[in-house]
Design a protein around this motif. Structure first.
Motif, PDB file in Angstrom:
ATOM      1  N   MET A 123       0.812  -1.198   0.000  1.00 44.90           N
ATOM      2  CA  MET A 123       0.000   0.000   0.000  1.00 44.90           C
ATOM      3  C   MET A 123       0.859   1.267   0.000  1.00 44.90           C
ATOM      4  SD  MET A 123      -3.080   0.825   2.626  1.00 44.90           S
ATOM      5  CE  MET A 123      -2.306   1.808   3.883  1.00 44.90           C
ATOM      6  N   PHE A 124       2.064   1.161   0.511  1.00 47.13           N
ATOM      7  CA  PHE A 124       2.902   2.358   0.568  1.00 47.13           C
ATOM      8  C   PHE A 124       4.354   1.930   0.741  1.00 47.13           C
ATOM      9  CE2 PHE A 124       1.585   1.109   4.720  1.00 47.13           C
ATOM     10  CZ  PHE A 124       2.720   1.224   5.490  1.00 47.13           C
ATOM     11  N   ASN A 125       5.216   2.870   0.441  1.00 47.82           N
ATOM     12  CA  ASN A 125       6.632   2.673   0.710  1.00 47.82           C
ATOM     13  C   ASN A 125       6.898   3.287   2.080  1.00 47.82           C
ATOM     14  OD1 ASN A 125       9.366   2.769   0.951  1.00 47.82           O
ATOM     15  ND2 ASN A 125       9.736   3.628  -1.083  1.00 47.82           N
ATOM     16  N   ILE A 126       7.343   2.448   2.997  1.00 47.85           N
ATOM     17  CA  ILE A 126       7.463   2.893   4.377  1.00 47.85           C
ATOM     18  C   ILE A 126       8.485   4.010   4.517  1.00 47.85           C
ATOM     19  CG2 ILE A 126       9.251   1.281   5.083  1.00 47.85           C
ATOM     20  CD1 ILE A 126       6.387   1.202   7.234  1.00 47.85           C
ATOM     21  N   ARG A 127       9.366   4.149   3.542  1.00 49.50           N
ATOM     22  CA  ARG A 127      10.423   5.150   3.635  1.00 49.50           C
ATOM     23  C   ARG A 127       9.975   6.549   3.240  1.00 49.50           C
ATOM     24  NH1 ARG A 127      15.323   2.926   4.251  1.00 49.50           N
ATOM     25  NH2 ARG A 127      15.669   0.832   3.458  1.00 49.50           N
ATOM     26  N   SER A 128       8.897   6.639   2.450  1.00 48.43           N
ATOM     27  CA  SER A 128       8.577   7.948   1.903  1.00 48.43           C
ATOM     28  C   SER A 128       8.104   8.886   3.006  1.00 48.43           C
ATOM     29  CB  SER A 128       7.523   7.826   0.807  1.00 48.43           C
ATOM     30  OG  SER A 128       6.403   7.150   1.295  1.00 48.43           O
ATOM     31  N   LEU A 130       1.878  10.896  -3.058  1.00 50.94           N
ATOM     32  CA  LEU A 130       2.234  10.411  -4.392  1.00 50.94           C
ATOM     33  C   LEU A 130       2.497   8.917  -4.364  1.00 50.94           C
ATOM     34  CD1 LEU A 130       4.582  13.164  -5.830  1.00 50.94           C
ATOM     35  CD2 LEU A 130       2.302  12.469  -6.615  1.00 50.94           C
ATOM     36  N   ASP A 131       3.235   8.531  -3.346  1.00 44.68           N
ATOM     37  CA  ASP A 131       3.603   7.128  -3.226  1.00 44.68           C
ATOM     38  C   ASP A 131       2.367   6.262  -3.018  1.00 44.68           C
ATOM     39  OD1 ASP A 131       5.633   5.009  -2.684  1.00 44.68           O
ATOM     40  OD2 ASP A 131       4.533   5.005  -0.778  1.00 44.68           O
ATOM     41  N   PHE A 132       1.443   6.776  -2.205  1.00 38.73           N
ATOM     42  CA  PHE A 132       0.206   6.032  -1.979  1.00 38.73           C
ATOM     43  C   PHE A 132      -0.567   5.884  -3.288  1.00 38.73           C
ATOM     44  CE2 PHE A 132      -4.368   6.141  -1.237  1.00 38.73           C
ATOM     45  CZ  PHE A 132      -4.518   4.970  -0.517  1.00 38.73           C
ATOM     46  N   LEU A 133      -0.670   6.988  -4.033  1.00 38.11           N
ATOM     47  CA  LEU A 133      -1.400   6.940  -5.301  1.00 38.11           C
ATOM     48  C   LEU A 133      -0.764   5.934  -6.253  1.00 38.11           C
ATOM     49  CD1 LEU A 133      -2.226  10.684  -5.932  1.00 38.11           C
ATOM     50  CD2 LEU A 133      -3.789   8.846  -5.272  1.00 38.11           C
ATOM     51  N   TRP A 134       0.542   5.905  -6.245  1.00 39.62           N
ATOM     52  CA  TRP A 134       1.274   4.984  -7.112  1.00 39.62           C
ATOM     53  C   TRP A 134       0.939   3.532  -6.739  1.00 39.62           C
ATOM     54  CZ3 TRP A 134       6.427   2.515  -6.246  1.00 39.62           C
ATOM     55  CH2 TRP A 134       6.982   2.024  -7.443  1.00 39.62           C
ATOM     56  N   HIS A 135       0.833   3.282  -5.444  1.00 41.09           N
ATOM     57  CA  HIS A 135       0.464   1.928  -5.007  1.00 41.09           C
ATOM     58  C   HIS A 135      -1.012   1.651  -5.246  1.00 41.09           C
ATOM     59  CE1 HIS A 135       4.357   1.843  -2.919  1.00 41.09           C
ATOM     60  NE2 HIS A 135       4.197   0.540  -2.853  1.00 41.09           N
ATOM     61  N   TRP A 136      -1.818   2.713  -5.169  1.00 37.35           N
ATOM     62  CA  TRP A 136      -3.261   2.546  -5.278  1.00 37.35           C
ATOM     63  C   TRP A 136      -3.672   2.260  -6.723  1.00 37.35           C
ATOM     64  CZ3 TRP A 136      -7.629   4.787  -7.499  1.00 37.35           C
ATOM     65  CH2 TRP A 136      -8.845   4.532  -6.847  1.00 37.35           C
ATOM     66  N   ALA A 137      -2.856   2.782  -7.652  1.00 37.61           N
ATOM     67  CA  ALA A 137      -3.265   2.797  -9.061  1.00 37.61           C
ATOM     68  C   ALA A 137      -3.811   1.451  -9.550  1.00 37.61           C
ATOM     69  CB  ALA A 137      -2.095   3.243  -9.923  1.00 37.61           C
ATOM     70  N   LEU A 138      -3.037   0.399  -9.416  1.00 39.68           N
ATOM     71  CA  LEU A 138      -3.507  -0.880  -9.961  1.00 39.68           C
ATOM     72  C   LEU A 138      -4.720  -1.431  -9.207  1.00 39.68           C
ATOM     73  CD1 LEU A 138      -0.309  -2.893 -11.002  1.00 39.68           C
ATOM     74  CD2 LEU A 138      -1.817  -1.501 -12.407  1.00 39.68           C
ATOM     75  N   PRO A 139      -4.598  -1.681  -7.900  1.00 44.58           N
ATOM     76  CA  PRO A 139      -5.784  -2.235  -7.214  1.00 44.58           C
ATOM     77  C   PRO A 139      -6.971  -1.295  -7.278  1.00 44.58           C
ATOM     78  CG  PRO A 139      -4.086  -1.626  -5.611  1.00 44.58           C
ATOM     79  CD  PRO A 139      -3.460  -1.525  -6.972  1.00 44.58           C
ATOM     80  N   GLY A 187      14.512  -1.702  -3.582  1.00 45.94           N
ATOM     81  CA  GLY A 187      15.206  -0.878  -2.599  1.00 45.94           C
ATOM     82  C   GLY A 187      14.311  -0.286  -1.525  1.00 45.94           C
ATOM     83  N   GLN A 188      13.043  -0.702  -1.492  1.00 49.34           N
ATOM     84  CA  GLN A 188      12.161  -0.193  -0.437  1.00 49.34           C
ATOM     85  C   GLN A 188      12.544  -0.743   0.921  1.00 49.34           C
ATOM     86  OE1 GLN A 188       7.926  -0.363  -0.950  1.00 49.34           O
ATOM     87  NE2 GLN A 188       8.031   0.153  -3.105  1.00 49.34           N
ATOM     88  N   VAL A 189      13.074  -1.947   0.934  1.00 48.56           N
ATOM     89  CA  VAL A 189      13.519  -2.526   2.202  1.00 48.56           C
ATOM     90  C   VAL A 189      14.968  -2.974   2.063  1.00 48.56           C
ATOM     91  CG1 VAL A 189      11.181  -3.329   2.699  1.00 48.56           C
ATOM     92  CG2 VAL A 189      12.854  -4.931   1.793  1.00 48.56           C
ATOM     93  N   ASP A 190      15.611  -3.167   3.198  1.00 49.94           N
ATOM     94  CA  ASP A 190      17.039  -3.476   3.198  1.00 49.94           C
ATOM     95  C   ASP A 190      17.334  -4.949   3.453  1.00 49.94           C
ATOM     96  OD1 ASP A 190      17.707  -0.681   2.991  1.00 49.94           O
ATOM     97  OD2 ASP A 190      17.054  -0.513   5.070  1.00 49.94           O
ATOM     98  N   ARG A 191      16.348  -5.664   3.964  1.00 46.09           N
ATOM     99  CA  ARG A 191      16.701  -7.010   4.389  1.00 46.09           C
ATOM    100  C   ARG A 191      15.466  -7.904   4.452  1.00 46.09           C
ATOM    101  NH1 ARG A 191      20.651  -9.641   7.578  1.00 46.09           N
ATOM    102  NH2 ARG A 191      19.729 -11.130   9.036  1.00 46.09           N
TER     103      ARG A 191
END
Lengths: 320, 575, 281
Positions: free
Chosen positions: A168-173, A180-189, B292-296
């Motif tokens: 659902m999201f990139n935890i790093r963003s 933006l990241d959420f929308l990118w993940h949301w797009a397909l589903p 690259g979203q996760v490291d391990r």
């Protein structure tokens, strides 16, 4: 008006009671000791088993058990999930927001597109656009939604690399990237759930618009030589919107189910994904909780759409 | 996986007993040992003189080894940053003391620490304890605690240790429960001193006091008077003391752990935060690492089918996980007819194409076992023995043996029908079942596959209700426990025990002899002899020696001295 | 007006063509379900082979799975499962729906209210969730799946049946029969029922498609017994091999779509023939 809402509320009560009754019957389906249905297949402390046995009166006659079951549910006792180490409702509610993030925008987007498409299609019933829409409805009705998810993943995520495969999201963003990241993940589903929602709504929207356009006053208006567009926006659309609003509410249950399946395919951390895992671990209390919650949501969304459409349509009599 | 970790504990414990003395000849270890923090070095030097016997030598050598390779490390750790790793699902609890669940171990052993830690070689070193003092008779262990604090500011005291061992781990940890049976008493001598007295010398005691073995120290003041299973600290709001503390747990999504500002090891940890992201699907976890979203990806969360994808990427490292060896095998219930006849069991082995199973169900990872013992302990394996040569895939011979044993075909060509229990979570289980059903059809055996969830499956197998069952066991670090449980008659009927219900006094004797010696070569003699018998008797079909691998980005450093469940104390991100 | 008339004629013509096409396709499916497995050279859907995860080729048209089993063979065996579940569930649901709908529509009053409440309740039930819950709790098995689908699908035909019966019971010939002193239940079962059923048939046909989809969904969620060949289960194993074997996902899914589409086409065409005004299923 108020009395209509009250009346409508009252008719929902037996439905909810019936849902709870079904849920009670379900606990009897598990082979062997019915306590298993109440605590799940996961190992639990024996004291808890005893406590539940008492709480649900499993040593009492069946009708007493039924009453106790109802009482417990209405007091908010949905049990405890030993797989998740949390009360069942907490487990489910923690996931609910993610499911809503998927299903609500999809339902909104779906209804807008459905109304647009249907209104364009009915200008010439049987025309190219209309045939296209009805074919699409028929076609989408024949596709397992989870398979569409899989094919989209293979094509757009794995092969083309345009979208993420899962999640659902990139935890790093951080910051504005989060959206933006959420929308990118949301797009397909999201686009898949929207399409299925659109189809469910367009089916009814199309028919009711056709019906409205055949009503006498519309025919008269057209015959009087009024501008077609004017007729459509002044007369057809407002009148057709009533059943369309109702159907948006009525298809919410369907949209939820679509969303559950898509979650399982995309690893979207919502209720559907929880459902999949609870099936695998035979976590019956959570499964029953999801059932009760979903069914209640459907009843409520039906209720809500009835109330809204009744406010829009002068022809619906309140009270009676 | 679950039962592997259950066994882990029991096995791990004996490991110390034998391995430590073996590491006295520790030249290999010196050259290979990975880096460790400086704290270990000085701590062990301090206490070295007070250690006695072979045990000390082992620990001493490895300590020096760490020192050596620590200086060999080129780059200076960078401070700050976030590391992300994935989990398959949420942990059940937040402390390893309550469960052997792998996710719990992964999170729990960051949050909470044991008196001892465990290094990459699988050896114990003092962690929360500053020093260990062992009496000459090896009965009394005196630990002095480091000056560490719980995150709520209260100091960690000997009373916490005593309470944890007696009231939490000793009652709930499947592994520590067993440790406790060898302990006579636990005394908090002062705030920072604790003395453990054993009933009789017990070599593995130090390993048993690690977090991995369910002995992480928990705060007494938070737990006293509560049920640890329902205490919030166990499953939602921990009060911990490790390098990172739990900041946020969004179930089904992630756990965010942030640097513990009051962590007792000076200058550590390097990272600001670590995030454990829950990604239920295997493809999703792999994709997250690839992008690259996760490291391990920890070993228990990485699908073998995805190994090639990671290997292909130069930015990523794929390496065998540091954990005790394991085995995947099929048990045959030797009490049920006609399986009481060894010819029938041998026939099953001839009818099993293990190379195919390796290639298909295990995606070509690991190896087809050569002996009834899985690999991992070269000293205990008879190099002459090769099951693939003894029992090549040969349906014709299988048919002949079955005919000879009087298991004849009926009119429809069927010899016998039987059930085969697999567990849904066991990797490769359903594939193996489907493949075996097909392979054994050719020799007239009809399998009914029953997919049953643990713990029900475990119970049914222990009761002997399965004709055939598929298992994965962990060695726990030594054949004396890991492998012996499969074969000795005393574990018949116990959970994850001798599922074949195989009883042979000669084998019992050999295994007893095998664990009474300390010299590996001497022990090897007994084990090799046992293998000869077992290779003939075939109570189990050893299918596969798994190699579990873990994957991480090359930019993630300082993970070299971790074992099984990393503590992340030395981790840093080079990006 | 003229334009509309011709377009409707065109529609009817089209729908007849579609009906013919759909019927032909369903015959092909039936044929595949009954004789398909025996026409295959392989020994069965579980026949393993050394070519593991092989892409589609002349040897294995739709490729092979992780045990080297032919995807085509598994799909052909799956036809049988899908058809049996679809047809049996639809037949059961329709029977139930016809009986309940007839009783409700004919007797009216309290009976009607009661039956209507039941149908309403069943309509709010989230079908998939409930079906999955039942199978998860009661255990897998084809009969159970058929039964649960029928239980969840009967209200659709009951509604149509009820409307039909209500319409017919006020017709003149019914009154005439009543005057002749013919017993109520005889009028219902002998006179009204046969005439009221045709419009229910398209609804039943659509249930076939829904049932096949539901069976596939349950299997996809792991709610099927491993002994039964199922398209949904093939899709589950495809989920693990997104990166390596697209054919594990694409072909079984196409099989589902084609089968369900076939029955939906037939149902839709029948619907237009029997209920020309509704234009809606």
């Amino acid at each position: 008006m108020r009395s209509f809402i009250i009346r409508r509320l009252i008719t929902s009560v037996p439905v909810i009671l019936a849902i709870v009754l079904v849920s009670f019957v379900l606990t009897r389906l598990v082979p062997g000791d019915p306590i298993v249905a109440l605590v799940g297949d996961y190992p639990v402390p024996p004291e808890y088993v005893e406590e539940r046995r008492q709480a649900f009166g499993l040593d009492q006659p069946i009708y007493v058990q039924t009453l106790i079951y109802f009482k417990n549910l209405f007091l908010g006792d949905f049990g405890y999930s030993f797989v998740n180490r949390l009360p069942v409702m907490d487990v489910i509610l923690q996931r609910a927001a993610n499911t809503l993030l998927l299903v609500v925008p999809s339902q909104i987007l779906g209804s807008i597109i459905a109304v647009l498409l249907a209104s364009m299609a009915i200008r010439r019933p049987g025309g190219r656009l209309d045939t296209g829409l009805t074919s699409l409805i028929l076609f989408v009705d024949s596709i397992p939604i989870f398979w569409v998810g899989q094919v989209f993943i293979i094509v757009f995520a794995v092969q083309l690399g345009l979208f993420p495969v899962q999640g659902m999201f990139n935890i790093r963003s951080t910051g504005s990237n989060v959206i933006l990241d959420f929308l990118w993940h949301w797009a397909l589903p999201g686009s898949i759930v929207s399409t299925f929602a659109m189809v469910a709504i367009a089916r009814v929207a199309r028919v009711s618009m056709i019906e409205v356009s055949r009503l006498d006053f519309i025919t008269t208006a057209t015959a009087k030589g009024l501008n077609r567009r004017r007729v459509f926006f002044r007369h057809i659309l407002p009148n057709a919107m009533v059943p369309v609003i109702a159907v948006i509410g009525y298809t919410f249950g369907q949209a939820l189910t679509s969303s559950f399946m898509i979650e399982a395919v995309f690893g979207w951390p919502g209720i559907g994904e929880l459902f999949l895992r609870s099936v695998a671990s035979r976590d019956y209390p959570v499964l029953q909780g999801i059932f009760l919650l979903t069914a209640t949501l459907v009843v409520l969304s039906n209720l809500l759409s009835d109330v809204i459409s009744s406010q829009m349509d002068p022809r619906i009599e309140y009270g009676r | 996986m679950i039962h592997r970790s259950i066994l882990q504990g029991k096995l791990e414990i004996l490991k110390e007993l034998f391995n430590v003395s073996s590491s006295a000849g520790a030249e290999d270890i010196t050259s290979n040992a990975p880096a460790a923090g400086a704290h270990n070095r000085s701590l062990l030097r301090d206490s070295k003189a007070r250690f006695g016997g072979g045990l000390i030598v082992g620990l001493g050598f490895s300590a020096l080894a760490f020192a050596g390779s620590a200086s060999a490390q080129d780059a200076q750790p960078k401070r700050g940053g976030t590391a992300v790793f994935v989990l398959q699902e949420d942990p059940t609890y937040l402390t390893r003391d309550l469960t052997t669940n792998s996710e719990t171990g992964t999170i729990g052993c960051i949050l909470y620490q044991g008196l001892m830690g465990i290094n990459a070689e699988g050896e114990a070193y003092p962690l929360l304890a500053k020093s260990v003092d062992i009496s000459d008779d090896k009965l009394t262990y005196k630990f002095v605690l480091n000056d560490a604090r719980w995150q709520d500011g209260k100091p960690i005291t000997a009373k916490d240790v005593k309470y944890t061992y007696e009231e939490i781990s000793g009652k709930h940890s499947p592994t520590f429960k067993r440790t406790l049976t060898s302990i006579d008493k636990i005394e908090a001598v002062s705030d920072k001193e604790i003395v453990i007295t054993l009933k009789k010398p017990y070599g593995p005691i130090l390993i048993a006091l690690t977090c991995q073995q369910g002995a992480a120290i928990l705060p007494e003041h938070v737990y006293v008077g509560t049920d640890p299973l329902t205490n919030k600290a166990s499953n939602a709001e921990p009060v911990s003391s490790g390098p990172f503390i739990l900041k946020e747990w969004v179930r089904g999504s992630h756990l965010r752990l942030v640097k513990n500002p009051d962590y007792w090891e000076q200058g550590k940890p390097y990272l600001d935060e670590i995030i454990a992201q829950v990604v239920p699907s295997g493809a999703g976890r792999t994709q997250a690492l690839l992008s690259g979203q996760v490291d391990r990806i920890p070993w228990f969360a990485l699908e073998t089918s995805d190994y090639p994808l990671i290997e292909r990427n130069p930015q990523l490292l794929l390496q065998p996980a540091r954990k005790p060896p394991a085995t995947d095998f099929i048990s045959i219930n030797t009490e049920k007819k006609p399986f009481d006849d060894k010819r029938v069991r041998q026939a099953l082995m001839f009818a099993t194409d293990r190379e195919f199973l390796l290639k298909s169900a295990f995606n070509g990872q690991g190896a087809a076992s050569t002996s009834p013992f899985a690999g991992g302990f070269p000293w205990a394996i008879d190099p002459e023995m090769d099951l693939s040569k003894m029992y090549p895939y040969d349906p014709a011979r299988a048919n002949a043996l079955l005919d000879e044993a009087g298991v004849t075909r009926d009119a429809s060509g069927k010899r016998l029908s039987m059930n085969f229990i697999i567990e849904p979570g066991e990797e490769g289980g359903s594939q193996i079942a489907a493949a075996l059903k097909n392979m054994w059809e050719q020799v007239g055996i009809d399998l009914t596959i029953e997919t049953i969830q643990p713990p029900l499956s475990t119970e049914r197998i222990a009761k002997g209700e399965a004709n055939i069952a598929y298992h994965g066991y962990s060695s726990g670090g030594d054949p004396a426990i890991g492998w012996s449980g499969q074969f000795v008659s005393t574990t018949i009927g116990s959970l994850r025990g001798n599922a074949a219900r195989y009883s042979n006094p000669e084998i019992d004797e050999l295994f007893t002899l095998g664990q009474s010696e300390t010299d590996l070569d001497a022990r090897g003699v007994y084990y090799k002899k046992a293998q000869k018998i077992l290779g003939e008797d075939m109570p189990i079909l050893t299918i596969h020696d798994p190699v579990d691998k873990e994957a991480q980005g090359a930019w993630l450093k300082g993970m070299e001295n971790e074992y099984m469940f990393p503590t992340w104390r030395d981790a840093w991100v080079d990006k | 007006m003229a334009a509309e008339k011709s377009s409707r004629l065109l529609q009817a013509f089209k729908s007849r063509k579609i009906l013919q096409f759909g019927l032909a396709l369903s015959c092909v499916l039936l044929f595949a379900g009954i004789f398909g497995p025996s026409l295959l050279v392989d020994r069965g859907p579980n026949q393993i082979s050394q070519s593991i995860l092989a892409p589609p080729s002349a040897d294995a048209l739709f490729g092979t799975d992780e045990l080297g089993r032919s995807v085509l063979t598994q799909i052909v065996y799956g036809v049988r499962t899908s058809l049996v579940v679809g047809l049996a569930a639809a037949a059961t649901a329709m029977t139930l729906g016809v009986v309940m709908g007839a009783i409700s529509g004919y007797f009216g009053g309290r009976v009607d209210t009661f039956v209507s409440r039941i149908t309403e309740t069943f309509q709010v039930m989230p079908t998939f969730v409930l079906a999955a819950l039942v199978v998860a709790m009661a255990g897998t098995g084809m009969l159970k799946v058929i039964f649960i689908i029928a239980i969840l699908a009967w209200p659709q035909s009951a509604r149509v049946m009820r409307a039909q019966v209500m319409k017919m019971k006020s017709m003149e010939f019914v009154d005439a029969l009543r005057c002749l002193g013919i017993a109520e239940h005889k009028i219902l079962w002998r006179e009204i029922l046969p005439n009221a059923i045709p419009p229910v048939i398209p609804v039943g046909t659509l249930v076939i498609g829904q049932a096949i989809l539901l069976e596939a969904s349950l299997a996809f969620f792991g709610l099927t017994s491993p002994e039964v060949a199922s398209w949904g289960r093939l899709l589950t194993s495809g989920q693990q091999y997104f990166y390596f074997a697209w054919w594990l996902t694409v072909f079984p899914g196409l099989a589902i779509v084609i089968t369900v589409l076939t029955f939906n086409l037939v149902g839709d065409a029948l619907n237009q023939a029997f209920n020309p005004r509704s234009g809606d299923a």
